[in-house]
Structure formats: structure tokens, C-alpha cells
Design a protein around this motif. Structure first.
Motif, PDB file in Angstrom:
ATOM      1  N   LEU A  51      12.318  -4.825   9.186  1.00  0.00           N
ATOM      2  CA  LEU A  51      12.844  -5.635  10.328  1.00  0.00           C
ATOM      3  C   LEU A  51      12.739  -6.753   9.570  1.00  0.00           C
ATOM      4  O   LEU A  51      11.576  -7.089  10.212  1.00  0.00           O
ATOM      5  CB  LEU A  51      12.524  -5.113  11.339  1.00  0.00           C
ATOM      6  CG  LEU A  51      13.438  -5.730  12.595  1.00  0.00           C
ATOM      7  CD1 LEU A  51      15.194  -5.898  12.333  1.00  0.00           C
ATOM      8  CD2 LEU A  51      12.817  -5.320  13.835  1.00  0.00           C
ATOM      9  N   VAL A  52      13.211  -8.098   8.980  1.00  0.00           N
ATOM     10  CA  VAL A  52      13.165  -8.923   9.029  1.00  0.00           C
ATOM     11  C   VAL A  52      14.277 -10.074  10.030  1.00  0.00           C
ATOM     12  O   VAL A  52      14.358 -10.125   9.846  1.00  0.00           O
ATOM     13  CB  VAL A  52      13.459  -9.444   7.487  1.00  0.00           C
ATOM     14  CG1 VAL A  52      13.622 -11.039   6.818  1.00  0.00           C
ATOM     15  CG2 VAL A  52      13.652  -8.553   6.405  1.00  0.00           C
ATOM     16  N   ILE A  53      12.720 -10.317  10.354  1.00  0.00           N
ATOM     17  CA  ILE A  53      12.546 -11.786  11.796  1.00  0.00           C
ATOM     18  C   ILE A  53      13.179 -12.765  11.363  1.00  0.00           C
ATOM     19  O   ILE A  53      12.051 -13.840  10.003  1.00  0.00           O
ATOM     20  CB  ILE A  53      12.628 -11.666  12.919  1.00  0.00           C
ATOM     21  CG1 ILE A  53      12.291 -10.242  13.466  1.00  0.00           C
ATOM     22  CG2 ILE A  53      13.004 -12.188  13.924  1.00  0.00           C
ATOM     23  CD1 ILE A  53      11.674  -9.147  14.911  1.00  0.00           C
TER      24      ILE A  53
ATOM     25  N   LEU B 276       0.731  -1.601  -0.007  1.00  0.00           N
ATOM     26  CA  LEU B 276       0.390  -0.139  -0.554  1.00  0.00           C
ATOM     27  C   LEU B 276       0.425   0.873  -0.400  1.00  0.00           C
ATOM     28  O   LEU B 276       0.444   2.246   0.152  1.00  0.00           O
ATOM     29  CB  LEU B 276      -1.116   0.221   1.218  1.00  0.00           C
ATOM     30  CG  LEU B 276      -2.149  -1.169   1.092  1.00  0.00           C
ATOM     31  CD1 LEU B 276      -2.545  -0.674   2.121  1.00  0.00           C
ATOM     32  CD2 LEU B 276      -3.138  -0.864  -0.120  1.00  0.00           C
ATOM     33  N   GLY B 277       2.480   0.954  -0.235  1.00  0.00           N
ATOM     34  CA  GLY B 277       3.024   2.243  -0.673  1.00  0.00           C
ATOM     35  C   GLY B 277       2.804   3.008   1.342  1.00  0.00           C
ATOM     36  O   GLY B 277       3.645   2.637   2.006  1.00  0.00           O
ATOM     37  N   ASP B 278       3.594   4.246   0.924  1.00  0.00           N
ATOM     38  CA  ASP B 278       3.873   5.177   1.793  1.00  0.00           C
ATOM     39  C   ASP B 278       2.150   5.387   3.462  1.00  0.00           C
ATOM     40  O   ASP B 278       3.055   5.874   4.153  1.00  0.00           O
ATOM     41  CB  ASP B 278       3.649   6.709   1.959  1.00  0.00           C
ATOM     42  CG  ASP B 278       4.540   7.507   2.590  1.00  0.00           C
ATOM     43  OD1 ASP B 278       5.429   6.920   2.738  1.00  0.00           O
ATOM     44  OD2 ASP B 278       3.781   8.334   3.049  1.00  0.00           O
ATOM     45  N   TYR B 279       1.546   4.414   3.156  1.00  0.00           N
ATOM     46  CA  TYR B 279       0.173   3.982   3.867  1.00  0.00           C
ATOM     47  C   TYR B 279       1.141   3.659   4.923  1.00  0.00           C
ATOM     48  O   TYR B 279       0.610   4.023   5.932  1.00  0.00           O
ATOM     49  CB  TYR B 279      -0.754   3.665   3.256  1.00  0.00           C
ATOM     50  CG  TYR B 279      -1.875   4.088   4.243  1.00  0.00           C
ATOM     51  CD1 TYR B 279      -3.232   4.731   4.671  1.00  0.00           C
ATOM     52  CD2 TYR B 279      -2.490   2.259   4.764  1.00  0.00           C
ATOM     53  CE1 TYR B 279      -3.993   4.600   5.641  1.00  0.00           C
ATOM     54  CE2 TYR B 279      -3.414   2.218   5.870  1.00  0.00           C
ATOM     55  CZ  TYR B 279      -4.128   3.330   5.967  1.00  0.00           C
ATOM     56  OH  TYR B 279      -4.934   3.134   6.785  1.00  0.00           O
ATOM     57  N   VAL B 280       1.721   2.433   4.747  1.00  0.00           N
ATOM     58  CA  VAL B 280       2.174   1.825   6.060  1.00  0.00           C
ATOM     59  C   VAL B 280       3.648   2.283   6.230  1.00  0.00           C
ATOM     60  O   VAL B 280       4.428   2.498   5.355  1.00  0.00           O
ATOM     61  CB  VAL B 280       2.473   0.610   5.795  1.00  0.00           C
ATOM     62  CG1 VAL B 280       2.962  -0.147   6.826  1.00  0.00           C
ATOM     63  CG2 VAL B 280       1.010   0.659   5.478  1.00  0.00           C
ATOM     64  N   LYS B 281       3.982   2.987   7.641  1.00  0.00           N
ATOM     65  CA  LYS B 281       5.425   3.073   7.169  1.00  0.00           C
ATOM     66  C   LYS B 281       6.299   2.382   7.804  1.00  0.00           C
ATOM     67  O   LYS B 281       8.181   2.384   7.445  1.00  0.00           O
ATOM     68  CB  LYS B 281       5.829   4.774   8.703  1.00  0.00           C
ATOM     69  CG  LYS B 281       4.271   5.456   8.320  1.00  0.00           C
ATOM     70  CD  LYS B 281       4.640   6.355   7.400  1.00  0.00           C
ATOM     71  CE  LYS B 281       3.149   7.967   7.227  1.00  0.00           C
ATOM     72  NZ  LYS B 281       3.496   7.851   5.782  1.00  0.00           N
ATOM     73  N   LEU B 282       6.025   1.411   8.078  1.00  0.00           N
ATOM     74  CA  LEU B 282       7.451   0.626   8.332  1.00  0.00           C
ATOM     75  C   LEU B 282       6.589  -0.614   8.581  1.00  0.00           C
ATOM     76  O   LEU B 282       5.394  -0.759   8.676  1.00  0.00           O
ATOM     77  CB  LEU B 282       8.064   0.836  10.121  1.00  0.00           C
ATOM     78  CG  LEU B 282       8.871   2.050  10.763  1.00  0.00           C
ATOM     79  CD1 LEU B 282       9.043   2.258  11.765  1.00  0.00           C
ATOM     80  CD2 LEU B 282      10.211   2.639  10.128  1.00  0.00           C
ATOM     81  N   ILE B 283       7.872  -1.817   8.280  1.00  0.00           N
ATOM     82  CA  ILE B 283       7.136  -3.783   8.637  1.00  0.00           C
ATOM     83  C   ILE B 283       7.875  -4.061   9.112  1.00  0.00           C
ATOM     84  O   ILE B 283       9.086  -4.337   9.089  1.00  0.00           O
ATOM     85  CB  ILE B 283       6.765  -3.878   7.383  1.00  0.00           C
ATOM     86  CG1 ILE B 283       7.953  -3.985   6.391  1.00  0.00           C
ATOM     87  CG2 ILE B 283       5.345  -2.963   6.796  1.00  0.00           C
ATOM     88  CD1 ILE B 283       7.750  -4.916   5.412  1.00  0.00           C
ATOM     89  N   VAL B 284       7.147  -5.007   9.661  1.00  0.00           N
ATOM     90  CA  VAL B 284       7.911  -6.322  10.802  1.00  0.00           C
ATOM     91  C   VAL B 284       7.862  -7.568  10.529  1.00  0.00           C
ATOM     92  O   VAL B 284       6.799  -8.428  10.997  1.00  0.00           O
ATOM     93  CB  VAL B 284       8.094  -5.777  12.101  1.00  0.00           C
ATOM     94  CG1 VAL B 284       9.442  -6.860  13.260  1.00  0.00           C
ATOM     95  CG2 VAL B 284       8.585  -4.619  12.515  1.00  0.00           C
ATOM     96  N   PRO B 285       8.043  -8.488   9.320  1.00  0.00           N
ATOM     97  CA  PRO B 285       7.658  -9.546   9.116  1.00  0.00           C
ATOM     98  C   PRO B 285       8.270 -10.262  10.230  1.00  0.00           C
ATOM     99  O   PRO B 285       9.633 -10.548  10.180  1.00  0.00           O
ATOM    100  CB  PRO B 285       8.188  -9.995   7.723  1.00  0.00           C
ATOM    101  CG  PRO B 285       8.924  -8.753   6.935  1.00  0.00           C
ATOM    102  CD  PRO B 285       8.815  -8.114   7.624  1.00  0.00           C
ATOM    103  N   ILE B 286       7.653 -11.735  10.664  1.00  0.00           N
ATOM    104  CA  ILE B 286       8.381 -12.582  11.823  1.00  0.00           C
ATOM    105  C   ILE B 286       8.829 -13.927  10.811  1.00  0.00           C
ATOM    106  O   ILE B 286       6.745 -14.690  10.615  1.00  0.00           O
ATOM    107  CB  ILE B 286       7.950 -12.300  12.728  1.00  0.00           C
ATOM    108  CG1 ILE B 286       8.173 -11.416  13.454  1.00  0.00           C
ATOM    109  CG2 ILE B 286       8.894 -13.105  13.802  1.00  0.00           C
ATOM    110  CD1 ILE B 286       7.109 -10.554  14.794  1.00  0.00           C
ATOM    111  N   SER B 287       9.573 -14.559  10.429  1.00  0.00           N
ATOM    112  CA  SER B 287      10.129 -15.758  10.172  1.00  0.00           C
ATOM    113  C   SER B 287       8.326 -16.097   8.415  1.00  0.00           C
ATOM    114  O   SER B 287       7.442 -16.999   8.842  1.00  0.00           O
ATOM    115  CB  SER B 287       9.422 -16.683  11.055  1.00  0.00           C
ATOM    116  OG  SER B 287       9.915 -18.392  10.680  1.00  0.00           O
TER     117      SER B 287
END
Length: 460
Positions: A376-378, A171-182
Motif C-alpha cells: 500500500l503506497v501512500i 528480505l523477501g517472504d519474511y515480511v508479508k505486507l508493506i506500507v511505505p508512507i510518503s
């Protein structure tokens, strides 16, 4: 957009009652990625904290496969206060407006096989249309709009929830940061093969009936096998070996009647052969033991089942030896069967199989590289479901990525079990970004004091 109708109950769906204090928004009409249109679409959600005047302090927490929107139930260790520096907790409801929304196909309140099809007035059952991860995010965005959210400060989720995190990023700039975990940006042949095996366990249950089973008579044997298979992917060989080894469970003493506790040899062999099959089978044997005279049972594939004679009634209380690892899997499956639906499990597993953020958007590598948010990829070092080489390769494709490797021998379950490592790393990630620091610097709102809670969701 008009204000959505809201409700607090879903009478046709007994599983929705397992989630306390959730709200269900009704979206009048929604077109799925497949082109199929569904109407009067319920979307369950739960919020914590207060949305600020700018509408930009929203934290979206996505829920895993078999969980509900009640984040306190499965990630309470990440909830608390967070400051500009030092230790803190990721989910600070005094500073953030925290939202968790239930996905399509889940039994916990959003549109699913358990909810009513307004065209027929009956539950969808197996006729619920295939929905995708992308459908969930587009639908959830309508609810966030209704809540007056202008942008999402950060989106966090593990496993299936991490798949949603990647779709939110599109969704682009609507979401500022993402953290997908496994979590992957597209499902692999390995992961979709595991879900196929689980679905076929359910299909093999004679009570499944192509999905037209009654909720009073669900395909629990199939669900048990599916859940056990899933549990093996959530841990590791070393985890099981360390926890259980070849330990045996303590066995009850044989039942004594008429001075005898010696079971007939045929009974011992039969019960040992079928050990763990089901409690219902044992109850049937007890009933048979009280028959006044033996009755021959029908032959199945050339084998006849010897019945228990009355004088050997005590032998039906005989309990064959049981490995601790077997007991663990049976317990997990039994608890799961109390809180989940087979058609929903099938719908959600197919959704995960279909996950691919590049579908319809272009070359996979190019699409992943187009994600501009800091990520941040975990990954979990021992995860066998989404192995670290897969997570590492994904991180390498992302232009603004940091990679964290969770040190754990617990496999995929490390998402929940290694909460301290995961919490501390996400907090440090939050504190690096100016828009988050502005939120953390604001005066927090009062947070209700939380007491201890019982839970049905103690396992994946």
C-alpha cells in the motif's frame, strides 16, 4: 543465535532518558555495509502486545527521522482495536506483537555519536561510522530473531521510516505486507540537497568544532537554522499562509524606568536588525546596559557596535515586532534543541541521502519490480519533499501495489496530521489479506489502559 544481553539504561547518553520503558539489546558484533565492524552495539526497542505461538503476528512500526521507538508518543491516533470488518485502528496490540526499533545514529538509545565506543571508552562523537538504512534493517532483524519472531505480518512507516519499509521488503517472504508512507525507494537529488543545506547550517556554527563539541555547549544556532529549514519542507506555502499570513505577535509594553520608556534610536535599530538572533544576545545587552560608563566595543568588518548607555537601560526591554510565522519556527527549533543532538542529526541525514534499495542489487526499476509483497503506497498530495509524481511513479513500478493519495494541504506533515485518512486506508488494506484476518480472528490479549501523556515530540 545466542540470547542477546539487555539493559534498561544508557548513562552516557542523556537523550535516551527521554524514552520511557524502552529496552536496549546489545549485539556483540556487527559489520556495517561499509565493511567497518562495530562491537557491543546497543539497539533500543519497545514492544506492545504478545507474540503468538507461531511467531507470525509481528507488526513492525518504523520511526521517522527525529522520533523515538515510543510509538504511543507520535502515532497514538493509530492505536486501538481492529476487527475483521468495518472501522478500526491499525495498531491493535491485543492482536499483534508490535515492535519499534531505534535506528543507528539516533540519539534515543541505539549506537550513535552519543554512545560509547568500546575501543576507546569515550563517546563516538563525529567518529561514529556512516550507517545505512540497509544496516538498520539487518541489525534489527537480529533483535527480532532474539525476540523469537518468525515472520513480520506487516511493516509500516513514513518518511525516513518508509525508506526502512522498502529495505525490509528486500528480505523477501519474511515480511508479508508493506506500507511505505510518503517515502521513496531511493533518495532524489531534491531531498539530498535539502539535507545538505541543513548540515551546512550546523557546520557554520562556531561551536560545532568538527563535531567535537561538549554536550554542555552544543551548536544550537546551527541546529536552529537546520530545524527551521526542515520545517519549511514539512509544510507548504499555502499551509503557512493559511495559518500565519502576515500576522504579528502581541508585543510586551516597553519597560519603564526613571519615568522614561523611549529607547535610543541606535538601540532600536540594532535590536530590530538582530530580532530573533538569540535570547542570549538579549541577555548580554541587558548586562551591558548596567555598566557605569560606555565602553567601545571592537570593530567587526568595519562596523562598530554602539553600546547602551546607562540612562537608556530601559530600552533593552524593547521588543521589535515579530511575525507569527517567525515565532512558530523559533518555537519549533527551540523544542527540537531540547531533545536532539547535532552529530546525530548529521549522521541520520547522511543515512537518508545514501538510501537506494537498488544499490549493489542491479538496475533500479528491476529491483523495485522484484518486490513481490502486496504494497500500500501512500502519498500526500501537497508534499513538496517527496512529491506525488515521484510516489506515483514508484507505485507504478511495484507489481502488487495499491496507491492512496492523502488529501491534505499540510504537505509532508500530513503523515502525522491526517491520521484518520491514513488509519482507515491501512485498516482496509489489512482486512483484505488472509494472514492478517487469521490474526484478527484470534482472541486478543488484555491491553493495559492508557492515560493522557505529556510529550516532547509534538513536532517532526
Amino acid at each position: 543465535m545466542p540470547t542477546l544481553e539487555h539493559q534498561s539504561a544508557q548513562p552516557e547518553n542523556p537523550f535516551s532518558r527521554l524514552v520511557p520503558d524502552q529496552t536496549i539489546a546489545i549485539v556483540p558484533e556487527f559489520t556495517l555495509e561499509s565493511g567497518f565492524v562495530i562491537r557491543d552495539v546497543p539497539v533500543a526497542y519497545k514492544t506492545w502486545g504478545t507474540l503468538n505461538n507461531a511467531g507470525d503476528n509481528c507488526m513492525v512500526i518504523c520511526h521517522p527521522l527525529t522520533r523515538s521507538v515510543d510509538v504511543e508518543d507520535w502515532w497514538s491516533n493509530l492505536m486501538g482495536s481492529c476487527g475483521l470488518e468495518g472501522k478500526g485502528k491499525v495498531i491493535d496490540e491485543s492482536k499483534f506483537f508490535v515492535v519499534c526499533l531505534n535506528v543507528l545514529g539516533s540519539p534515543y538509545g541505539s549506537a550513535s555519536p552519543l554512545t560509547l565506543n568500546p575501543e576507546t571508552g569515550a563517546q563516538y562523537g563525529p567518529e561514529f561510522p556512516l550507517a545505512t538504512i540497509r544496516d538498520d534493517c539487518r541489525l534489527h532483524k537480529l533483535v527480532l530473531d532474539d525476540l523469537r519472531v518468525k515472520s513480520v505480518a506487516i511493516c509500516i512507516g513514513g518518511s525516513m521510516a518508509g525508506m526502512h519499509v522498502f529495505e525490509w521488503a528486500m528480505l523477501g517472504d519474511y515480511v508479508k505486507l508493506i506500507v511505505p508512507i510518503s517515502a521513496p525507494a531511493k533518495s532524489s537529488a531534491w531531498s539530498i540537497s535539502w539535507t545538505e543545506a541543513q548540515r551546512h547550517s550546523i557546520f557554520a556554527d562556531p561551536k560545532y568544532l568538527d563535531g567535537y563539541y561538549s554536550l554542555d555547549c552544543p551548536p544550537l544556532q546551527g541546529m536552529t537554522a537546520a530545524r527551521m529549514t526542515a520545517m519549511l519542507t514539512y509544510r507548504t506555502r499555502d499551509s503557512y499562509e493559511r495559518r500565519f499570513g502576515r500576522d504579528m505577535m502581541d508585543q510586551p509594553r516597553p519597560f519603564v524606568e526613571n519615568g522614561s520608556n523611549v529607547p535610543a534610536a541606535a538601540t532600536v535599530h540594532r535590536l530590530t536588525h538582530n530580532e530573533g538572533h538569540s535570547q542570549t544576545q538579549k541577555d548580554q545587552l541587558r548586562t551591558t546596559a548596567n555598566m557605569p560608563t560606555p565602553v567601545d566595543s571592537p570593530s567587526i568588518s568595519g562596523y562598530s557596535t554602539p553600546l547602551i548607555e546607562k540612562e537608556n537601560a530601559a530600552s533593552v526591554a524593547y521588543e521589535p515586532p515579530q511575525y507569527a510565522a517567525h515565532s512558530y519556527l523559533r518555537y519549533q527549533a527551540s523544542k527540537f534543541n531540547e531533545r536532539f543532538d547535532a552529530n546525530c542529526y548529521i549522521a541520520l541525514s547522511r543515512k537518508m541521502d545514501a538510501h537506494d534499495i537498488s544499490y549493489g542489487r542491479g538496475n533500479y526499476e528491476d529491483v523495485v519490480h522484484s518486490i513481490q509483497q502486496p504494497v500500500l503506497v501512500i502519498g500526500i498530495e501537497s508534499d513538496i519533499l517527496y512529491p506525488m509524481p515521484e510516489i506515483q511513479a514508484l507505485s507504478n513500478l511495484l507489481p502488487h501495489s495499491e496507491l492512496m493519495i492523502v488529501r491534505s494541504a499540510e504537505g509532508h506533515d500530513g503523515i502525522l496530521l491526517e491520521h484518520e485518512q491514513i488509519n482507515d486506508r491501512i485498516v482496509a488494506f489489512l482486512q483484505k489479506h488472509d494472514h492478517i484476518r487469521e490474526i484478527l480472528a484470534q482472541e486478543g490479549v488484555a491491553v493495559p489502559k492508557k492515560g493522557p501523556r505529556a510529550t516532547l515530540f509534538a513536532s517532526w
